[in-house]
Scaffold this motif. Structure first.
Motif, PDB file in Angstrom:
ATOM      1  N   ALA A   1     -14.595   2.200  -5.399  1.00 48.31           N
ATOM      2  CA  ALA A   1     -13.955   2.504  -6.677  1.00 48.31           C
ATOM      3  C   ALA A   1     -12.437   2.387  -6.564  1.00 48.31           C
ATOM      4  O   ALA A   1     -11.777   1.799  -7.437  1.00 48.31           O
ATOM      5  CB  ALA A   1     -14.344   3.911  -7.134  1.00 48.31           C
ATOM      6  N   ILE A   2     -11.885   2.931  -5.485  1.00 51.98           N
ATOM      7  CA  ILE A   2     -10.429   2.869  -5.283  1.00 51.98           C
ATOM      8  C   ILE A   2      -9.973   1.418  -5.133  1.00 51.98           C
ATOM      9  O   ILE A   2      -8.961   1.006  -5.721  1.00 51.98           O
ATOM     10  CB  ILE A   2     -10.035   3.702  -4.049  1.00 51.98           C
ATOM     11  CG1 ILE A   2     -10.277   5.192  -4.325  1.00 51.98           C
ATOM     12  CG2 ILE A   2      -8.576   3.462  -3.675  1.00 51.98           C
ATOM     13  CD1 ILE A   2     -10.136   6.074  -3.103  1.00 51.98           C
ATOM     14  N   LEU A   3     -10.718   0.640  -4.355  1.00 49.23           N
ATOM     15  CA  LEU A   3     -10.360  -0.770  -4.154  1.00 49.23           C
ATOM     16  C   LEU A   3     -10.476  -1.560  -5.458  1.00 49.23           C
ATOM     17  O   LEU A   3      -9.659  -2.450  -5.720  1.00 49.23           O
ATOM     18  CB  LEU A   3     -11.255  -1.388  -3.084  1.00 49.23           C
ATOM     19  CG  LEU A   3     -10.972  -0.950  -1.644  1.00 49.23           C
ATOM     20  CD1 LEU A   3     -12.027  -1.522  -0.697  1.00 49.23           C
ATOM     21  CD2 LEU A   3      -9.580  -1.382  -1.202  1.00 49.23           C
ATOM     22  N   ALA A   4     -11.479  -1.221  -6.272  1.00 44.70           N
ATOM     23  CA  ALA A   4     -11.634  -1.907  -7.562  1.00 44.70           C
ATOM     24  C   ALA A   4     -10.438  -1.635  -8.463  1.00 44.70           C
ATOM     25  O   ALA A   4      -9.898  -2.551  -9.098  1.00 44.70           O
ATOM     26  CB  ALA A   4     -12.925  -1.454  -8.241  1.00 44.70           C
TER      27      ALA A   4
ATOM     28  N   ARG B   1       7.794  -2.110  -8.203  1.00 40.79           N
ATOM     29  CA  ARG B   1       7.041  -1.728  -9.394  1.00 40.79           C
ATOM     30  C   ARG B   1       5.570  -2.117  -9.248  1.00 40.79           C
ATOM     31  O   ARG B   1       4.672  -1.353  -9.638  1.00 40.79           O
ATOM     32  CB  ARG B   1       7.641  -2.389 -10.628  1.00 40.79           C
ATOM     33  CG  ARG B   1       8.943  -1.732 -11.093  1.00 40.79           C
ATOM     34  CD  ARG B   1       9.597  -2.532 -12.182  1.00 40.79           C
ATOM     35  NE  ARG B   1      10.775  -1.840 -12.707  1.00 40.79           N
ATOM     36  CZ  ARG B   1      11.810  -2.463 -13.255  1.00 40.79           C
ATOM     37  NH1 ARG B   1      11.815  -3.791 -13.362  1.00 40.79           N
ATOM     38  NH2 ARG B   1      12.839  -1.776 -13.706  1.00 40.79           N
ATOM     39  N   LEU B   2       5.319  -3.294  -8.697  1.00 38.36           N
ATOM     40  CA  LEU B   2       3.942  -3.736  -8.518  1.00 38.36           C
ATOM     41  C   LEU B   2       3.214  -2.822  -7.533  1.00 38.36           C
ATOM     42  O   LEU B   2       2.050  -2.451  -7.756  1.00 38.36           O
ATOM     43  CB  LEU B   2       3.904  -5.178  -8.027  1.00 38.36           C
ATOM     44  CG  LEU B   2       2.512  -5.789  -7.818  1.00 38.36           C
ATOM     45  CD1 LEU B   2       1.696  -5.741  -9.115  1.00 38.36           C
ATOM     46  CD2 LEU B   2       2.608  -7.232  -7.308  1.00 38.36           C
ATOM     47  N   ALA B   3       3.904  -2.451  -6.455  1.00 35.66           N
ATOM     48  CA  ALA B   3       3.296  -1.540  -5.483  1.00 35.66           C
ATOM     49  C   ALA B   3       2.972  -0.198  -6.129  1.00 35.66           C
ATOM     50  O   ALA B   3       1.897   0.373  -5.915  1.00 35.66           O
ATOM     51  CB  ALA B   3       4.221  -1.347  -4.287  1.00 35.66           C
TER      52      ALA B   3
ATOM     53  N   VAL C   1      -0.076  -0.551  -8.356  1.00 32.63           N
ATOM     54  CA  VAL C   1      -1.325  -0.617  -7.595  1.00 32.63           C
ATOM     55  C   VAL C   1      -1.725   0.779  -7.116  1.00 32.63           C
ATOM     56  O   VAL C   1      -2.895   1.175  -7.203  1.00 32.63           O
ATOM     57  CB  VAL C   1      -1.179  -1.587  -6.401  1.00 32.63           C
ATOM     58  CG1 VAL C   1      -2.395  -1.484  -5.479  1.00 32.63           C
ATOM     59  CG2 VAL C   1      -1.014  -3.017  -6.898  1.00 32.63           C
ATOM     60  N   ILE C   2      -0.762   1.546  -6.610  1.00 31.82           N
ATOM     61  CA  ILE C   2      -1.038   2.919  -6.171  1.00 31.82           C
ATOM     62  C   ILE C   2      -1.551   3.749  -7.341  1.00 31.82           C
ATOM     63  O   ILE C   2      -2.523   4.501  -7.227  1.00 31.82           O
ATOM     64  CB  ILE C   2       0.226   3.567  -5.567  1.00 31.82           C
ATOM     65  CG1 ILE C   2       0.611   2.860  -4.272  1.00 31.82           C
ATOM     66  CG2 ILE C   2       0.011   5.056  -5.309  1.00 31.82           C
ATOM     67  CD1 ILE C   2       1.970   3.266  -3.732  1.00 31.82           C
ATOM     68  N   SER C   3      -0.902   3.592  -8.497  1.00 34.54           N
ATOM     69  CA  SER C   3      -1.294   4.323  -9.691  1.00 34.54           C
ATOM     70  C   SER C   3      -2.717   3.972 -10.114  1.00 34.54           C
ATOM     71  O   SER C   3      -3.533   4.848 -10.430  1.00 34.54           O
ATOM     72  CB  SER C   3      -0.316   4.013 -10.828  1.00 34.54           C
ATOM     73  OG  SER C   3      -0.694   4.645 -12.024  1.00 34.54           O
TER      74      SER C   3
ATOM     75  N   ALA D   1      -5.389  -3.537 -10.707  1.00 35.07           N
ATOM     76  CA  ALA D   1      -3.968  -3.249 -10.924  1.00 35.07           C
ATOM     77  C   ALA D   1      -3.090  -4.346 -10.332  1.00 35.07           C
ATOM     78  O   ALA D   1      -2.065  -4.713 -10.912  1.00 35.07           O
ATOM     79  CB  ALA D   1      -3.613  -1.903 -10.301  1.00 35.07           C
ATOM     80  N   LEU D   2      -3.492  -4.864  -9.178  1.00 34.85           N
ATOM     81  CA  LEU D   2      -2.706  -5.926  -8.538  1.00 34.85           C
ATOM     82  C   LEU D   2      -2.671  -7.185  -9.401  1.00 34.85           C
ATOM     83  O   LEU D   2      -1.609  -7.769  -9.628  1.00 34.85           O
ATOM     84  CB  LEU D   2      -3.291  -6.244  -7.157  1.00 34.85           C
ATOM     85  CG  LEU D   2      -2.592  -7.348  -6.355  1.00 34.85           C
ATOM     86  CD1 LEU D   2      -1.150  -6.952  -6.042  1.00 34.85           C
ATOM     87  CD2 LEU D   2      -3.362  -7.656  -5.075  1.00 34.85           C
ATOM     88  N   VAL D   3      -3.824  -7.573  -9.899  1.00 33.66           N
ATOM     89  CA  VAL D   3      -3.896  -8.800 -10.699  1.00 33.66           C
ATOM     90  C   VAL D   3      -3.206  -8.627 -12.047  1.00 33.66           C
ATOM     91  O   VAL D   3      -2.363  -9.444 -12.444  1.00 33.66           O
ATOM     92  CB  VAL D   3      -5.372  -9.217 -10.904  1.00 33.66           C
ATOM     93  CG1 VAL D   3      -5.463 -10.401 -11.865  1.00 33.66           C
ATOM     94  CG2 VAL D   3      -6.014  -9.562  -9.567  1.00 33.66           C
TER      95      VAL D   3
END
Length: 324
Positions: free
Chosen positions: A103-106, A221-223, A226-228, A111-113
């Motif tokens: 779930a976290i990776l999904a 911002r991207l990082a 993704v964390i968010s 978020a990354l894309v």
């Protein structure tokens, strides 16, 4: 020689000791006492739901309060986390040690894309593109006929942990959620206090200056995005286990708006504020819904009044009330 240190403007002014230490301790202590004071199943479920919303609001505060990124598609991460757990469950993968990391990776991957695209824009355009991605996730969920489509997907029991049914007890699950909330709070506080957090705040205050100092605001911002997204997906995994049910409604833009309301009402850029805001909004919604089915007509003016008379949120209001 060029100076690549983070500018002083990017470093937040010291906050009152009560807000940095005593207020979070008080909030978490009160939450820990709830099962012992009000042990009814309904109360446990309601406060557990409020804490899960608090995790989601915390994740949004990282990008909204510290990065000035107003996302109207944040609920997509909640739904992705929930669906990851439920879909794996439907294929007999019921262990949280597998389902939760998936779930976290999904959430992080989505978020990354989407973040790589969304962060090319600013202001209202960023709001609209995150809304578009959120709606895209919502309509994708409604089209998943093998997994319930519009009707959603039910889990027959909560996830197991290494073969044990730790989550089965409402009492135990309550403290699992509370522990996760505290861990996310401490993690985000460490991130915000780090150089990474100072650069993120600096880009919010003066992006041109940060570029001149050699920092690339887009990467930071991207990082953060993704964390968010990863943390909000974790909240979704817990949310799926709370009700043992997932539905596309988890991903609606209205849910994203609720997250923004929680952050703004609690206090942007304070971390503890969104937790208070999430608890307050969840409890007030439940209270108003018990009074009338048109509770949103009452909740709206309440939000407006808080926004007008408590600018900066509940935490800022406590500051002015002598919390220093």
């Amino acid at each position: 020689m060029a100076d690549f240190s983070v500018p002083a403007a990017a470093t937040p002014a010291p906050r009152p000791l009560w807000r940095r230490i005593w207020l979070p301790v008080l909030v978490f202590a009160l939450l820990a006492l709830v099962p012992f004071i009000w042990g009814e199943r309904f109360i446990l479920g309601l406060v557990t739901r409020a804490m899960i919303m608090g995790i989601a609001a915390l994740s949004l505060d990282l990008i909204l309060g510290y990065g000035a990124m107003v996302s109207f598609g944040h609920a997509a991460f909640l739904g992705l986390g929930a669906y990851a757990v439920a879909i794996l469950f439907s294929h007999d993968i019921v262990d949280a040690a597998i389902a939760f990391p998936v779930a976290i990776l999904a959430g992080a991957a989505f978020a990354l894309v989407t973040g790589a695209i969304s962060l090319k824009t600013r202001g209202v355009y960023f709001i609209m593109i995150t809304l578009a991605f959120g709606q895209m996730a919502y309509f994708t969920a409604t089209s998943l006929s093998p997994y319930g489509g519009d009707d959603g997907l039910r889990m027959f029991h909560r996830s197991e942990l290494f073969g044990t049914k730790v989550f089965a007890s409402d009492f135990t699950f309550y403290f699992v959620v509370l522990g996760t909330l505290i861990a996310c709070f401490l993690l985000l506080r460490a991130i915000v206090a780090s150089r990474f957090g100072r650069v993120l705040r600096g880009a919010k205050e003066n992006e041109r200056r940060m570029r001149a100092l050699g920092f690339d605001p887009f990467r930071y911002r991207l990082a953060a995005y993704v964390i968010s997204g990863a943390i909000c997906a974790l909240a979704g995994a817990l949310f799926a286990n709370l009700g043992m049910f997932v539905a596309p409604a988890y991903m609606t833009w209205q849910r994203s708006g609720e997250f923004i309301a929680m952050v703004v009402l609690g206090g942007m850029g304070s971390l503890v504020g969104p937790i208070i805001g999430a608890i307050g909004v969840t409890l007030v919604e439940e209270w108003l819904a018990a009074i009338t089915q048109h509770w949103k007509a009452l909740f709206g003016p309440m939000v407006v009044l808080v926004a007008i008379f408590a600018r900066g949120g509940i935490v800022k209001l406590l500051d002015r009330g002598g919390g220093r």
